[in-house]
Design a protein around this motif. Structure first.
Motif, PDB file in Angstrom:
ATOM      1  N   UNK A   1      -7.440   3.847  10.479  1.00  0.00           N
ATOM      2  CA  UNK A   1      -6.374   4.604  11.134  1.00  0.00           C
ATOM      3  C   UNK A   1      -6.148   5.965  10.497  1.00  0.00           C
ATOM      4  N   UNK A   2      -4.884   6.298  10.212  1.00  0.00           N
ATOM      5  CA  UNK A   2      -4.550   7.606   9.643  1.00  0.00           C
ATOM      6  C   UNK A   2      -5.178   7.842   8.278  1.00  0.00           C
ATOM      7  N   UNK A   3      -5.556   6.745   7.583  1.00  0.00           N
ATOM      8  CA  UNK A   3      -6.183   6.914   6.268  1.00  0.00           C
ATOM      9  C   UNK A   3      -7.529   7.627   6.369  1.00  0.00           C
ATOM     10  N   UNK A   4      -8.172   7.537   7.510  1.00  0.00           N
ATOM     11  CA  UNK A   4      -9.458   8.218   7.670  1.00  0.00           C
ATOM     12  C   UNK A   4      -9.302   9.715   7.478  1.00  0.00           C
ATOM     13  N   UNK A   5      -8.121  10.237   7.812  1.00  0.00           N
ATOM     14  CA  UNK A   5      -7.872  11.664   7.626  1.00  0.00           C
ATOM     15  C   UNK A   5      -7.582  11.973   6.165  1.00  0.00           C
ATOM     16  N   UNK A   6      -7.104  10.976   5.403  1.00  0.00           N
ATOM     17  CA  UNK A   6      -6.762  11.169   3.999  1.00  0.00           C
ATOM     18  C   UNK A   6      -7.961  10.943   3.110  1.00  0.00           C
ATOM     19  N   UNK A   7      -8.772   9.928   3.416  1.00  0.00           N
ATOM     20  CA  UNK A   7      -9.911   9.582   2.591  1.00  0.00           C
ATOM     21  C   UNK A   7     -11.017  10.638   2.754  1.00  0.00           C
ATOM     22  N   UNK A   8     -11.357  11.273   1.672  1.00  0.00           N
ATOM     23  CA  UNK A   8     -12.428  12.257   1.738  1.00  0.00           C
ATOM     24  C   UNK A   8     -13.450  12.050   0.643  1.00  0.00           C
ATOM     25  N   UNK A   9     -13.247  11.060  -0.206  1.00  0.00           N
ATOM     26  CA  UNK A   9     -14.100  10.877  -1.369  1.00  0.00           C
ATOM     27  C   UNK A   9     -15.359  10.084  -1.052  1.00  0.00           C
TER      28      UNK A   9
ATOM     29  N   UNK B   1      -0.246  -5.991  -9.136  1.00  0.00           N
ATOM     30  CA  UNK B   1      -1.240  -5.250  -8.359  1.00  0.00           C
ATOM     31  C   UNK B   1      -0.459  -4.100  -7.748  1.00  0.00           C
ATOM     32  N   UNK B   2      -0.768  -2.898  -8.194  1.00  0.00           N
ATOM     33  CA  UNK B   2       0.071  -1.736  -7.908  1.00  0.00           C
ATOM     34  C   UNK B   2      -0.050  -1.131  -6.533  1.00  0.00           C
ATOM     35  N   UNK B   3      -0.289  -1.944  -5.500  1.00  0.00           N
ATOM     36  CA  UNK B   3      -0.368  -1.359  -4.167  1.00  0.00           C
ATOM     37  C   UNK B   3      -1.387  -0.241  -4.171  1.00  0.00           C
ATOM     38  N   UNK B   4      -0.975   0.929  -3.786  1.00  0.00           N
ATOM     39  CA  UNK B   4      -1.881   2.071  -3.855  1.00  0.00           C
ATOM     40  C   UNK B   4      -1.067   3.355  -3.852  1.00  0.00           C
ATOM     41  N   UNK B   5      -1.734   4.421  -4.187  1.00  0.00           N
ATOM     42  CA  UNK B   5      -1.142   5.747  -4.102  1.00  0.00           C
ATOM     43  C   UNK B   5      -2.262   6.724  -3.767  1.00  0.00           C
ATOM     44  N   UNK B   6      -1.899   7.920  -3.431  1.00  0.00           N
ATOM     45  CA  UNK B   6      -2.884   8.947  -3.081  1.00  0.00           C
ATOM     46  C   UNK B   6      -3.179   9.784  -4.315  1.00  0.00           C
ATOM     47  N   UNK B   7      -4.463   9.871  -4.669  1.00  0.00           N
ATOM     48  CA  UNK B   7      -4.887  10.659  -5.824  1.00  0.00           C
ATOM     49  C   UNK B   7      -5.755  11.815  -5.340  1.00  0.00           C
ATOM     50  N   UNK B   8      -5.510  12.992  -5.879  1.00  0.00           N
ATOM     51  CA  UNK B   8      -6.350  14.155  -5.570  1.00  0.00           C
ATOM     52  C   UNK B   8      -7.566  14.146  -6.470  1.00  0.00           C
ATOM     53  N   UNK B   9      -8.740  14.352  -5.864  1.00  0.00           N
ATOM     54  CA  UNK B   9      -9.983  14.476  -6.623  1.00  0.00           C
ATOM     55  C   UNK B   9     -10.661  15.766  -6.197  1.00  0.00           C
ATOM     56  N   UNK B  10     -11.754  16.098  -6.849  1.00  0.00           N
ATOM     57  CA  UNK B  10     -12.525  17.287  -6.466  1.00  0.00           C
ATOM     58  C   UNK B  10     -13.091  17.146  -5.057  1.00  0.00           C
ATOM     59  N   UNK B  11     -13.296  15.878  -4.621  1.00  0.00           N
ATOM     60  CA  UNK B  11     -13.865  15.632  -3.292  1.00  0.00           C
ATOM     61  C   UNK B  11     -12.796  15.479  -2.210  1.00  0.00           C
ATOM     62  N   UNK B  12     -11.527  15.434  -2.592  1.00  0.00           N
ATOM     63  CA  UNK B  12     -10.450  15.267  -1.621  1.00  0.00           C
ATOM     64  C   UNK B  12      -9.439  14.239  -2.088  1.00  0.00           C
ATOM     65  N   UNK B  13      -8.706  13.658  -1.152  1.00  0.00           N
ATOM     66  CA  UNK B  13      -7.679  12.671  -1.459  1.00  0.00           C
ATOM     67  C   UNK B  13      -8.251  11.256  -1.349  1.00  0.00           C
ATOM     68  N   UNK B  14      -7.826  10.365  -2.264  1.00  0.00           N
ATOM     69  CA  UNK B  14      -8.320   8.995  -2.298  1.00  0.00           C
ATOM     70  C   UNK B  14      -7.138   8.043  -2.387  1.00  0.00           C
TER      71      UNK B  14
ATOM     72  N   UNK C   1       0.833  -1.200   0.000  1.00  0.00           N
ATOM     73  CA  UNK C   1       0.000   0.000   0.000  1.00  0.00           C
ATOM     74  C   UNK C   1       0.867   1.248   0.000  1.00  0.00           C
ATOM     75  N   UNK C   2       0.367   2.251  -0.659  1.00  0.00           N
ATOM     76  CA  UNK C   2       0.980   3.582  -0.759  1.00  0.00           C
ATOM     77  C   UNK C   2       2.391   3.543  -1.326  1.00  0.00           C
ATOM     78  N   UNK C   3       2.656   2.532  -2.164  1.00  0.00           N
ATOM     79  CA  UNK C   3       3.946   2.456  -2.835  1.00  0.00           C
ATOM     80  C   UNK C   3       4.138   3.671  -3.746  1.00  0.00           C
ATOM     81  N   UNK C   4       3.035   4.222  -4.225  1.00  0.00           N
ATOM     82  CA  UNK C   4       3.111   5.393  -5.100  1.00  0.00           C
ATOM     83  C   UNK C   4       3.150   6.699  -4.354  1.00  0.00           C
ATOM     84  N   UNK C   5       2.949   6.640  -3.030  1.00  0.00           N
ATOM     85  CA  UNK C   5       2.989   7.862  -2.226  1.00  0.00           C
ATOM     86  C   UNK C   5       2.147   8.970  -2.819  1.00  0.00           C
ATOM     87  N   UNK C   6       2.737  10.133  -2.945  1.00  0.00           N
ATOM     88  CA  UNK C   6       2.031  11.282  -3.514  1.00  0.00           C
ATOM     89  C   UNK C   6       2.505  11.577  -4.930  1.00  0.00           C
TER      90      UNK C   6
END
Length: 94
Positions: free
Chosen positions: A85-93, A49-62, A22-27
């Motif tokens: 955990x801390x992802x709750x602060x990042x997830x806004x979509x 399977x590319x783990x995950x990364x943080x993407x900016x959307x109109x609704x926030x970070x996903x 997870x979050x191998x792509x970071x920002x």
């Protein structure tokens, strides 16, 4: 990531699946993240399977990611449905 794969001396086959953390792509930009995952798939010749990364959307970070085949073609895209955990602060979509 490729250096780790090379050092492991894995003999990856086309039917193998390489799962990144997870979050191998970071920002990284979405384009860079997708290009890197596709490059790794082509280089290893297997599904990734590319783990995950943080993407900016109109609704926030996903927290999201992609799955590619051995040619680097995108087979699927996904967004994490249940942040914790801390992802709750990042997830806004959602």
């Amino acid at each position: 990531m490729m250096r780790l794969v090379e050092r492991s001396n894995l003999a990856l086959e086309p039917e193998d699946v390489l799962v990144l953390p997870e979050q191998v792509g970071g920002h990284a930009s979405e384009r860079d993240y997708v290009d890197d995952v596709a490059w790794l798939a082509r280089s290893c010749g297997c599904h990734v399977v590319g783990g995950s990364h943080i993407r900016e959307t109109d609704q926030g970070l996903v927290n999201c990611g992609v799955v590619t085949d051995g040619s680097g073609s995108i087979l699927a895209e996904y967004e994490k449905a249940n942040p914790y955990g801390p992802e709750l602060e990042v997830e806004a979509c959602h």
